[in-house]
Scaffold this motif. Structure first.
Motif, PDB file in Angstrom:
ATOM      1  N   THR A 336       0.830  -1.197   0.000  1.00 34.32           N
ATOM      2  CA  THR A 336       0.000   0.000   0.000  1.00 34.32           C
ATOM      3  C   THR A 336       0.867   1.250   0.000  1.00 34.32           C
ATOM      4  O   THR A 336       1.890   1.311   0.674  1.00 34.32           O
ATOM      5  N   GLY A 337       0.446   2.220  -0.768  1.00 36.94           N
ATOM      6  CA  GLY A 337       1.084   3.527  -0.727  1.00 36.94           C
ATOM      7  C   GLY A 337       0.433   4.451   0.280  1.00 36.94           C
ATOM      8  O   GLY A 337       0.828   5.605   0.419  1.00 36.94           O
ATOM      9  N   TRP A 338      -0.565   3.911   1.004  1.00 34.00           N
ATOM     10  CA  TRP A 338      -1.324   4.705   1.977  1.00 34.00           C
ATOM     11  C   TRP A 338      -1.277   4.018   3.335  1.00 34.00           C
ATOM     12  O   TRP A 338      -2.244   3.364   3.769  1.00 34.00           O
ATOM     13  N   ALA A 376      11.513   5.816   7.998  1.00 35.87           N
ATOM     14  CA  ALA A 376      11.528   7.229   7.617  1.00 35.87           C
ATOM     15  C   ALA A 376      10.594   7.495   6.444  1.00 35.87           C
ATOM     16  O   ALA A 376       9.850   8.484   6.428  1.00 35.87           O
ATOM     17  N   GLY A 377      10.615   6.618   5.442  1.00 34.86           N
ATOM     18  CA  GLY A 377       9.768   6.803   4.273  1.00 34.86           C
ATOM     19  C   GLY A 377       8.294   6.733   4.615  1.00 34.86           C
ATOM     20  O   GLY A 377       7.476   7.494   4.087  1.00 34.86           O
ATOM     21  N   THR A 378       7.938   5.822   5.510  1.00 32.91           N
ATOM     22  CA  THR A 378       6.534   5.679   5.911  1.00 32.91           C
ATOM     23  C   THR A 378       6.070   6.885   6.704  1.00 32.91           C
ATOM     24  O   THR A 378       4.956   7.385   6.515  1.00 32.91           O
ATOM     25  N   MET A 379       6.925   7.381   7.617  1.00 35.12           N
ATOM     26  CA  MET A 379       6.551   8.578   8.362  1.00 35.12           C
ATOM     27  C   MET A 379       6.335   9.759   7.429  1.00 35.12           C
ATOM     28  O   MET A 379       5.380  10.533   7.589  1.00 35.12           O
ATOM     29  N   GLU A 380       7.214   9.906   6.456  1.00 31.20           N
ATOM     30  CA  GLU A 380       7.061  11.006   5.503  1.00 31.20           C
ATOM     31  C   GLU A 380       5.752  10.863   4.738  1.00 31.20           C
ATOM     32  O   GLU A 380       5.010  11.843   4.546  1.00 31.20           O
ATOM     33  N   ARG A 381       5.445   9.650   4.303  1.00 34.50           N
ATOM     34  CA  ARG A 381       4.220   9.443   3.529  1.00 34.50           C
ATOM     35  C   ARG A 381       2.977   9.698   4.379  1.00 34.50           C
ATOM     36  O   ARG A 381       2.011  10.315   3.922  1.00 34.50           O
ATOM     37  N   LEU A 382       2.985   9.223   5.618  1.00 31.42           N
ATOM     38  CA  LEU A 382       1.859   9.488   6.513  1.00 31.42           C
ATOM     39  C   LEU A 382       1.627  10.985   6.655  1.00 31.42           C
ATOM     40  O   LEU A 382       0.492  11.479   6.580  1.00 31.42           O
ATOM     41  N   GLN A 383       2.703  11.730   6.877  1.00 33.27           N
ATOM     42  CA  GLN A 383       2.606  13.168   7.068  1.00 33.27           C
ATOM     43  C   GLN A 383       2.119  13.860   5.799  1.00 33.27           C
ATOM     44  O   GLN A 383       1.208  14.700   5.833  1.00 33.27           O
ATOM     45  N   VAL A 574       5.193  -0.884   2.488  1.00 25.22           N
ATOM     46  CA  VAL A 574       5.082   0.483   1.982  1.00 25.22           C
ATOM     47  C   VAL A 574       6.227   0.732   0.994  1.00 25.22           C
ATOM     48  O   VAL A 574       7.387   0.856   1.400  1.00 25.22           O
ATOM     49  N   PRO A 575       5.917   0.786  -0.302  1.00 25.13           N
ATOM     50  CA  PRO A 575       6.981   0.965  -1.300  1.00 25.13           C
ATOM     51  C   PRO A 575       7.501   2.394  -1.316  1.00 25.13           C
ATOM     52  O   PRO A 575       6.798   3.349  -0.961  1.00 25.13           O
ATOM     53  N   MET A 576       8.757   2.534  -1.736  1.00 25.67           N
ATOM     54  CA  MET A 576       9.390   3.848  -1.828  1.00 25.67           C
ATOM     55  C   MET A 576      10.036   4.012  -3.196  1.00 25.67           C
ATOM     56  O   MET A 576      10.613   3.058  -3.739  1.00 25.67           O
ATOM     57  N   SER A 577       9.971   5.213  -3.710  1.00 25.05           N
ATOM     58  CA  SER A 577      10.603   5.543  -4.983  1.00 25.05           C
ATOM     59  C   SER A 577      12.073   5.876  -4.754  1.00 25.05           C
ATOM     60  O   SER A 577      12.503   6.084  -3.611  1.00 25.05           O
ATOM     61  N   PRO A 578      12.859   5.956  -5.808  1.00 28.97           N
ATOM     62  CA  PRO A 578      14.264   6.376  -5.642  1.00 28.97           C
ATOM     63  C   PRO A 578      14.391   7.724  -4.951  1.00 28.97           C
ATOM     64  O   PRO A 578      15.294   7.935  -4.134  1.00 28.97           O
ATOM     65  N   THR A 579      13.483   8.672  -5.258  1.00 28.59           N
ATOM     66  CA  THR A 579      13.547   9.996  -4.628  1.00 28.59           C
ATOM     67  C   THR A 579      13.281   9.895  -3.132  1.00 28.59           C
ATOM     68  O   THR A 579      13.957  10.552  -2.318  1.00 28.59           O
ATOM     69  N   GLN A 580      12.315   9.072  -2.744  1.00 25.71           N
ATOM     70  CA  GLN A 580      12.034   8.895  -1.317  1.00 25.71           C
ATOM     71  C   GLN A 580      13.208   8.241  -0.594  1.00 25.71           C
ATOM     72  O   GLN A 580      13.516   8.589   0.554  1.00 25.71           O
ATOM     73  N   MET A 581      13.875   7.321  -1.272  1.00 23.19           N
ATOM     74  CA  MET A 581      15.045   6.691  -0.663  1.00 23.19           C
ATOM     75  C   MET A 581      16.169   7.710  -0.468  1.00 23.19           C
ATOM     76  O   MET A 581      16.890   7.666   0.536  1.00 23.19           O
ATOM     77  N   GLU A 582      16.304   8.633  -1.383  1.00 19.43           N
ATOM     78  CA  GLU A 582      17.314   9.680  -1.223  1.00 19.43           C
ATOM     79  C   GLU A 582      17.013  10.531   0.006  1.00 19.43           C
ATOM     80  O   GLU A 582      17.913  10.894   0.774  1.00 19.43           O
ATOM     81  N   ARG A 583      15.723  10.845   0.213  1.00 16.96           N
ATOM     82  CA  ARG A 583      15.361  11.642   1.390  1.00 16.96           C
ATOM     83  C   ARG A 583      15.583  10.860   2.669  1.00 16.96           C
ATOM     84  O   ARG A 583      16.002  11.415   3.687  1.00 16.96           O
ATOM     85  N   LYS A 584      15.321   9.555   2.636  1.00 16.71           N
ATOM     86  CA  LYS A 584      15.581   8.739   3.828  1.00 16.71           C
ATOM     87  C   LYS A 584      17.068   8.740   4.146  1.00 16.71           C
ATOM     88  O   LYS A 584      17.461   8.877   5.320  1.00 16.71           O
ATOM     89  N   GLN A 585      17.889   8.605   3.146  1.00 16.63           N
ATOM     90  CA  GLN A 585      19.331   8.601   3.382  1.00 16.63           C
ATOM     91  C   GLN A 585      19.817   9.947   3.901  1.00 16.63           C
ATOM     92  O   GLN A 585      20.716  10.003   4.733  1.00 16.63           O
ATOM     93  N   ARG A 586      19.190  11.031   3.433  1.00 14.63           N
ATOM     94  CA  ARG A 586      19.551  12.351   3.963  1.00 14.63           C
ATOM     95  C   ARG A 586      19.149  12.464   5.430  1.00 14.63           C
ATOM     96  O   ARG A 586      19.883  13.042   6.241  1.00 14.63           O
ATOM     97  N   GLU A 624       9.540  -0.525   2.951  1.00 11.93           N
ATOM     98  CA  GLU A 624       9.529  -0.608   4.412  1.00 11.93           C
ATOM     99  C   GLU A 624       8.356  -1.475   4.818  1.00 11.93           C
ATOM    100  O   GLU A 624       7.279  -1.380   4.225  1.00 11.93           O
ATOM    101  N   CYS A 625       8.562  -2.327   5.813  1.00 13.47           N
ATOM    102  CA  CYS A 625       7.537  -3.341   6.082  1.00 13.47           C
ATOM    103  C   CYS A 625       7.159  -3.381   7.565  1.00 13.47           C
ATOM    104  O   CYS A 625       7.953  -3.015   8.444  1.00 13.47           O
ATOM    105  N   PHE A 626       5.936  -3.880   7.807  1.00 13.89           N
ATOM    106  CA  PHE A 626       5.351  -3.865   9.138  1.00 13.89           C
ATOM    107  C   PHE A 626       4.514  -5.115   9.367  1.00 13.89           C
ATOM    108  O   PHE A 626       3.977  -5.707   8.425  1.00 13.89           O
ATOM    109  N   GLN A 627       4.418  -5.489  10.635  1.00 19.21           N
ATOM    110  CA  GLN A 627       3.515  -6.550  11.063  1.00 19.21           C
ATOM    111  C   GLN A 627       2.416  -5.943  11.917  1.00 19.21           C
ATOM    112  O   GLN A 627       2.668  -5.049  12.728  1.00 19.21           O
TER     113      GLN A 627
END
Length: 632
Positions: A336-338, A376-383, A574-586, A624-627
């Motif tokens: 899910t992207g949501w 980090a990617g999931t928190m950004e997407r939630l926000q 929760v899938p992430m794009s290359p751009t989102q991965m760059e922000r996570k690394q930052r 990023e994955c969750f149970q």
């Protein structure tokens, strides 16, 4: 192979060492401590000493606490006990906070009545030209005591027992050894940075250990599951020194359910007997088959199931085509992207419900970097999707911050004060900087951090945490620091929680009234920060049971940094794009004290995406994955 292997059940046929599995580490510790009590009392009745080999690290802590309880509450005396510790860091004085001599004193010896002369620990300060003699004398002392009756062991991620790193031979004796990189990574937190971990240790050899009459190895948490399985079910090899226990006549493993999870009887139960084909077990089996054969789920055929021990599953839920479709759809529905739920959409097959929207999302981070590393990617997407994300750092993380960071901060402040005019306005700042520098100089690497220094280190990490949050679009006002007392008053492997910790978390829960909670630590080593904070949060949630917000709150578990979830274990991906991965690394780059494992978090996210790709699902840059939390 152990002499008791013939008594094991059919489900344990892959295990070459008896493995006793317990619901909790405490239960395992109690059984092993009861055995030690019998040994001590039996030897006392004979008029002899009981000789114990002891281990250090977080694993034996529950065991030592039970021995202390037996002494205090049931009168068990250690007057006739002689102990030999497995190892010691080379170069550390006994009073060093991370020396094993100090660990043993604080965790056991100071609380029981064992005579000091009966305690033996290798010296970490013997001169280099005397190491060989010291090690030989240690062997002679064990022999003079009559040999070790029961040797207690833990297991490292490299499979080492004691500090017998990969390559240690079966005949090796007590000696100085160079520590493996992974071993030093695992100790990085204790020493405030991998660069501070000693490179050498003195350890009993594998041969020394195997001379013990009985051997008992303990392991806790899913992070140890893989190496436990290799030691128990794999071939005997010097790359996993614990595997040599297979050749001992009386060796046993005492593990909790997490550490046992990779054993065949738990991981692949259909290979050892009839399986109960629940939805979760069916998912596990099909994912396993797909990986084993290197084919996507939708390309598996009837013969694949029949030829790989899954004929029962096929006959119950087949044919293969229909079974494949069901499993594929279940896997697809985890994506899910949501992560907060997609508003105004049918949520029948989505991991998270659509209502309410927006959601109040409470993310618990054991130490400030943990949540950013994992989600980090999931928190950004939630926000960004309109939800309210509140990041609660449960501890200050001050124990992670090196002295060099505090020195750098104080030095900069001092330089700023000196380079500015000599006005009285700068006097307090200069006095503060001077005091920090004085403390650092006086305490050295051995001394404990006084409150002023720990507070400074906490403030340094607070700034990094807020910077990281801003990098993923979370305002500083939505980041809090609970500074739970158990952490502020303790050290790694020495923490003890109290009701005060639970009250603080319960207060935050009632303040936030979350619709979603994210946390970690459910399967970690029980003495780790993540496991202890998980327990605290669960106790706090129990206190809130019955309140109107509680029943409607979903709880999601994010994986620890050592062991990511496998696809069949994932409820939300929760899938992430290359751009989102760059922000996570930052965002990760804002932290100055990341371990090697934490730095590699983006690689693990990409590996999870590859697993989904291999199963035949869409290709993503990372996941990023969750149970979903399901209380036992």
């Amino acid at each position: 192979m152990s002499s008791s292997s013939s008594t094991r059940s059919h489900s344990e046929i892959f295990e070459k060492i008896p493995v006793h599995v317990f619901a909790t580490p405490t239960a395992a510790a109690r059984e092993l401590a009861a055995e030690v009590r019998q040994l001590i009392e039996y030897r006392k009745a004979e008029g002899r000493n009981a000789v114990l080999g002891l281990a250090t690290g977080s694993t034996p802590v529950p065991f030592y606490r039970e021995l202390i309880r037996l002494h205090r509450e049931e009168g068990l005396s250690f007057q006739n006990v002689i102990t030999f510790n497995l190892d010691e860091y080379y170069g550390l004085a006994p009073e060093h906070p991370e020396s094993y001599a100090r660990f043993m004193a604080e965790q056991l010896f100071n609380h029981i009545d064992i005579p000091n002369e009966n305690i033996h620990i290798p010296s970490g300060q013997v001169p280099g030209n005397q190491v060989f003699v010291h090690c030989r004398e240690y062997e002679e002392a064990i022999e003079k005591a009559g040999g070790i009756d029961l040797q207690i062991l833990g297991i490292g991620r490299t499979g080492h027992i004691g500090f017998n790193e990969p390559g240690s031979s079966k005949e090796s004796l007590t000696r100085r050894i160079t520590l493996d990189r992974i071993t030093r990574q695992d100790a990085a937190g204790d020493f405030r940075g991998e660069q501070n971990v000693p490179h050498f240790a003195i350890t009993m050899g594998v041969g020394t250990i195997l001379r013990g009459r009985k051997l008992a190895l303990m392991a806790w948490g899913e992070n140890k599951a893989g190496i436990v399985a290799r030691a128990v079910e794999g071939s005997v090899t010097d790359t996993v020194s614990a595997s040599f226990l297979q050749e001992h006549p009386d060796a046993r493993f005492f593990v909790d359910q997490g550490a046992a999870s990779e054993l065949v009887r738990f991981k692949l139960p259909w290979l050892v007997g009839p399986a109960s084909w629940s939805p979760a077990e069916s998912m596990r089996a099909v994912c396993w088959l797909s990986k084993k054969l290197g084919r996507p789920v939708l390309k598996l055929v009837d013969e694949d199931y029949n030829e790989n021990g899954l004929s029962d599953l096929l006959s119950e839920q087949g044919p293969a085509y229909q079974l494949n479709i069901r499993i594929f759809n279940r896997l697809q529905n985890t994506i899910t992207g949501w992560p907060g739920g997609k508003p105004h959409e049918d949520d029948t097959y989505r991991p998270e419900r659509a209502k309410p929207y927006p959601k109040q999302c409470l993310v618990f981070s054991p130490e400030p970097q943990d949540a950013v590393v994992a989600m980090a990617g999931t928190m950004e997407r939630l926000q960004d999707q309109g939800n309210h994300v509140y990041l609660a750092n449960l501890t200050s993380g001050s124990l992670r911050v090196s002295d060099s960071e505090a020195d750098k901060f104080a030095g900069t402040l001092n330089e700023l004060a000196i380079s500015t005019d000599e006005s009285a306005a700068w006097l307090p700042q200069k006095a503060y900087a001077d005091e920090v520098l004085r403390i650092l100089a006086e305490k050295g690497e051995v001394g404990e951090d006084p409150e002023l220094l720990r507070r400074l280190k906490a403030l340094i990490l607070r700034g990094e945490s807020r910077d990281a949050a801003q990098a993923i679009h979370i305002a500083s006002s939505e980041v809090s620091f609970l500074d739970l007392p158990f952490y502020e008053k303790g050290r790694y492997r020495r923490f003890k929680t109290t009701e005060e910790d639970v009250v603080a978390v319960a207060s935050l829960l009632r303040q936030q009234r979350p619709n979603q909670i994210y946390l970690t630590g459910h399967s970690s080593d029980p003495s780790s920060v993540s496991a202890m904070t998980f327990s605290i949060v669960m106790q706090a949630l129990q206190q809130c049971m019955g309140e109107d917000w509680r029943s409607a709150c979903s709880i999601w578990i994010y994986s620890g940094k050592e062991k990511p979830f496998a696809p069949h274990e994932i409820d939300m991906a929760v899938p992430m794009s290359p751009t989102q991965m760059e922000r996570k690394q930052r965002a990760l780059g804002r932290f100055q004290q990341l371990t090697s494992l934490e730095v590699q978090a983006p690689d693990r996210d990409r590996a999870t995406a590859r697993h989904y790709d291999d199963l035949g699902l869409a290709q993503y840059e990372a996941i990023e994955c969750f149970q979903r939390w399901r209380a036992a």
